[in-house]
Write a protein that holds these residues in place. Structure first.
Motif: not given
Length: 355
Positions: A310-326
């Motif tokens: 909840r509440g995570a933000s991702v902006r202008g990123v290439r590329r995210i994979q196999a991740s856990l973002i808090g």
């Protein structure tokens, strides 16, 4: 029959996420993993549930409440420290009384539930019934040794030299005989009262201990790799649903769930995937096996095979994979300064950088 659900662990293998969150409440396909266990217990016809909690008691009580949302009655049992599974049985003695019970580890996930297992136990009623599955690294689990006839002859907790590849799954069933067993225990080399030693005591004292080797899917969601794998498995079962706003300039492929209040524009989403309530996705690619939590912001980015809380933000990123973002984490591009990495990391963080 009662149920004892253990939700007092600290989740050291999921740090830094679990510095601020209960590991049992981390989401799989946008639903806390603990909820899947409570639903399985209710599905097996068990309605009286003791929930063993520790330092994260307030968060778990807020999420589960009195259990009525799951069709169960919850009694909260405080464990002052995570001193072992058998210790949880000790502190729950007054709740369990002299009834048979199933003990379920709150961060475990079993496909298909436990209804058949509970029915088998109720029909035959051994003093203990354990579930086993073959694993590649048994030293990470409780391990059982069987004789040639398939009878359990020995158990050991996280052995340095395992005698078999049969690991104990996080579901156990007991008659009241186990209470005498746990009273006999002393702390192991790990400083805990081990449920494997209690079951061994039952065997050594002529009690009936039976095992069932399961071939279905089971995971202990105690690390990021297993969390992502369980998330993948659950997402495979979702039915597509659009309860949000998906603009015409989007491409939706496969099984995708867009929850209420979510807004998707100028994006391509390839399922199975889920976009949480209130989340905004703009100009982005969301790939398979991705669960985006509520109130997130994804802009001009690419994400796949990942979980965002909840509440995570991702902006202008290439590329995210196999991740856990808090919760409320922010991921943005680094400034274009050659050979420089700028990091703000919590304790026990793990970062992979291509340099």
């Amino acid at each position: 029959m009662k149920a004892l659900v253990l939700a007092g662990g600290t989740g050291t293998r999921l740090r830094p996420i679990t510095h601020t969150s209960a590991k049992q409440l981390l989401p799989v396909a946008n639903k806390p993993v603990l909820f899947y266990g409570l639903e399985a217990i209710a599905g097996a016809g068990i309605h009286d549930v003791g929930l063993v909690v520790g330092d994260t008691a307030a968060a778990i009580e807020a999420a589960v409440g009195d259990g009525s949302g799951f069709g169960i009655r919850v009694t909260y049992i405080r464990q002052q420290a995570p001193l072992g599974l058998a210790h949880a049985v000790l502190v729950a003695r007054d709740f369990l009384e002299d009834e048979d019970f199933v003990m379920y580890l709150g961060d475990n996930f079993i496909v298909g539930g436990i209804t058949a297992l509970v029915g088998e136990f109720a029909a035959t009623r051994p003093d203990a019934q354990i579930m086993l599955t073959r694993v590649p690294d048994p030293s990470e689990f409780g391990v059982a040794q069987l004789d040639q006839s398939g009878q359990v002859i020995g158990l050991e907790e996280k052995p340095r030299q395992p005698k078999s590849d049969l690991a104990l799954v996080g579901v156990y069933m007991f008659t009241p005989a186990v209470h005498e067993a746990v009273r006999q225990l002393k702390p192991s080399w790990r400083g805990e009262l081990e449920i494997t030693e209690a079951i061994q005591w039952l065997i050594d004292n002529g009690k009936a201990v039976r095992s069932t080797t399961i071939t279905g899917y089971w995971k202990d969601t105690g690390n990021v790799t297993d969390m992502l794998e369980v998330n993948r498995l659950v997402l495979e079962t979702i039915e597509p649903r659009d309860d949000g706003v998906v603009e015409r300039d989007c491409e939706i492929i496969g099984r995708v769930v867009v929850e209420p209040g979510a807004q998707v524009s100028g994006s391509r989403i390839v399922g199975p995937a889920i976009i949480g309530a209130g989340t905004k996705v703009t100009g982005s690619y969301i790939g398979p096996y991705t669960a985006i939590g509520a109130d997130c912001l994804i802009d001009d980015s690419e994400i796949e095979y990942s979980i965002l809380l909840r509440g995570a933000s991702v902006r202008g990123v290439r590329r995210i994979q196999a991740s856990l973002i808090g919760h409320n984490a922010e991921v943005t591009p680094a400034p274009r300064v050659p050979q420089v990495h700028r990091l703000v990391l919590g304790d026990h963080s793990k970062v992979q950088i291509s340099s």
